[in-house]
Design an enzyme around this catalytic site. Structure first.
Site, short mmCIF file in Angstrom:
data_model
loop_
_atom_site.label_atom_id
_atom_site.label_comp_id
_atom_site.label_asym_id
_atom_site.label_seq_id
_atom_site.Cartn_x
_atom_site.Cartn_y
_atom_site.Cartn_z
N LYS A 1 -49.78 11.44 -24.32
CA LYS A 1 -49.11 11.82 -25.82
C LYS A 1 -47.97 12.31 -25.15
O LYS A 1 -47.02 12.86 -26.37
CB LYS A 1 -50.66 12.83 -26.16
CG LYS A 1 -50.81 13.69 -26.43
CD LYS A 1 -51.97 15.05 -26.62
CE LYS A 1 -52.49 16.44 -25.57
NZ LYS A 1 -54.05 16.49 -26.15
N ARG B 1 -62.59 24.03 -31.55
CA ARG B 1 -61.50 23.42 -32.20
C ARG B 1 -62.29 22.03 -31.94
O ARG B 1 -63.66 22.12 -32.99
CB ARG B 1 -60.27 22.97 -30.85
CG ARG B 1 -59.32 22.24 -31.34
CD ARG B 1 -57.80 22.03 -30.36
NE ARG B 1 -58.75 19.96 -30.18
CZ ARG B 1 -58.14 20.17 -29.02
NH1 ARG B 1 -56.15 20.19 -28.35
NH2 ARG B 1 -57.82 18.77 -28.49
C1 PLP Z 1 -53.92 16.72 -24.58
C2 PLP Z 1 -55.19 16.03 -24.94
C3 PLP Z 1 -55.74 15.76 -23.67
C4 PLP Z 1 -55.33 16.47 -22.02
O1 PLP Z 1 -54.78 17.84 -21.64
P1 PLP Z 1 -54.19 17.72 -20.68
O2 PLP Z 1 -53.43 19.49 -20.37
O3 PLP Z 1 -52.62 17.55 -21.27
O4 PLP Z 1 -54.45 17.29 -19.77
C5 PLP Z 1 -56.92 15.43 -23.50
N1 PLP Z 1 -58.56 15.74 -24.44
C6 PLP Z 1 -57.89 16.34 -25.55
C7 PLP Z 1 -58.86 16.02 -26.70
C8 PLP Z 1 -56.45 16.39 -25.74
O5 PLP Z 1 -56.42 16.51 -26.89
#
Ligand code: PLP
Length: 369
Positions: free
Chosen positions: A36, A131
């Site tokens: 992302k 969250r």
């Molecule tokens: C963004 C996200 C991740 C990845 O997070 P990082 O800190 O970039 O490794 C994993 N799980 C969810 C649900 C996320 O929103």
């Protein structure tokens, strides 16, 4: 190459992903590469896949659709709860989605039925970060509903910590997730393929000495792209922290007083600048601003200091240096600066395997730092 630009060294991303895949693999944990922050860029997705990640994850259906259009055939999971209004698109492009609402799960079931597909569901559990997540007491009923609905598979359960409240993954909450996996399996007589412990914030725990229990999956973005874990933003052993950098160009370079003059009111972005009188100073302006980057998330080269930014300008205290108009300055980026820069149409994305990037950099303007 044009400026401003993000330079993305794909070989370093592959290296980072490979180290994590191997180290976590030794602990029985597989890795989904999260794209992302790179807006689902297909080059970044491929760099992760070359390293042996088990699949890709993204929070935006648009990014997943773009990867599919560019022939990425690896398993992809949507790691944000789908919008009800996007259920059809989700079952079409994503193999698995993360879910917390039964209304959405039901819609995914009928969309999957129409598309003649089976869609995988990972139920997210709330373990304190507040969250996304189903409260633990409600998990078995939700899982029962998923199992009952046609064209869905209950792929697993997961948790996300360290995002909204900064709750750290630790032995206690990871064992709670393990226990919930056992409970769901026993209550419904199913086998969960994935018990997904979290994001990059889980690395200290996952690579530590504790038992991993049932946790067999992590979703990693920041650690792969920036080489750091997000809890303390420390570099992770063996990973590159400079796979991605931001380059911007000097458009003004002058010696000016260090104190503003005139009547002081609010600044363009609402904060106030506190200046101290240090006499005349060498100041430079770079053509990049709040619209393209998070100024607090940039780390300048030795000897330069960021004074502030407005929409289109980044102001630099040059210290003992004098930057020439046209020179380029390279910054390390943190996650916020990366996401903002990736999202700005004004920032070029220069992605290349290592040697090609180095050849490009050698051509850069003399006097650049
Ligand atoms: C963004 C996200 C991740 C990845 O997070 P990082 O800190 O970039 O490794 C994993 N799980 C969810 C649900 C996320 O929103």
């Amino acid at each position: 190459m044009s400026a401003p630009r993000l330079e993305i060294d794909l070989d370093k991303i592959t290296h980072n992903a490979r180290v994590l895949v191997e180290d976590l693999g030794a602990r029985g944990i597989v890795v989904t590469g999260v794209t992302k922050a790179a807006l689902g860029a297909v080059e970044v997705a491929k760099a992760m896949l070359r390293a042996g990640v088990s699949g890709l994850g993204d929070s935006r259906i648009e990014n997943i659709e773009a990867m599919r259009l560019q022939r990425i055939s690896a398993p992809i999971m949507l790691i944000r709860s789908p919008m009800l209004s996007q259920a059809e698109r989700v079952v079409k492009c994503a193999d698995i989605s993360f879910n917390t609402e039964l209304a959405v799960v039901r819609r995914l079931s009928s969309a999957a039925q129409n598309a003649e597909r089976t869609h995988g569901i990972v139920l997210m559990v709330e373990l304190g970060d507040l969250r996304e997540g189903i409260l633990p007491a409600d998990l078995i009923n939700a899982a029962r509903e998923v199992v009952r609905l046609p064209h869905l598979a209950l792929t697993g359960i997961g948790v996300n910590l360290a995002c909204h409240s900064g709750v750290a993954p630790d032995q206690h909450n990871m064992m709670a997730l393990s226990a919930l996996a056992d409970e769901v399996e026993a209550a419904l007589d199913v086998k969960l393929e994935l018990v997904s412990g979290g994001n990059s914030a889980n690395l200290n725990w996952a690579l530590g000495n504790g038992r991993v229990g049932r946790i067999n999956h992590l979703r990693l973005g920041e650690a792969i792209l920036l080489g750091r874990e997000p809890l303390h933003r420390e570099p992770v052993d063996g990973l590159h922290t400079d796979a991605i950098s931001l380059v911007a160009e000097v458009i003004e370079s002058k010696t000016k007083p260090s104190l503003p003059w005139g009547t002081l009111a609010e600044t363009a972005f609402g904060g106030d600048v506190t200046s101290t009188d240090t006499g005349a100073m060498a100041r430079a302006i770079l053509a990049v601003g709040e619209q393209d980057i998070a100024p607090d998330g940039l780390e300048p080269p030795e000897g330069l200091t960021i004074l502030g930014a407005s929409g289109d300008h980044l102001l630099i205290d040059c210290g003992q240096r004098r930057l020439q108009v046209g020179a380029e300055v390279r910054f390390a980026v943190n996650y916020s600066a990366l996401v903002r820069a990736m999202t700005s149409p004004f920032v070029e994305k220069a992605m290349a395997r290592g040697s090609a990037l180095r050849r490009g950099a050698a051509r850069a303007h003399a006097g650049s730092v």
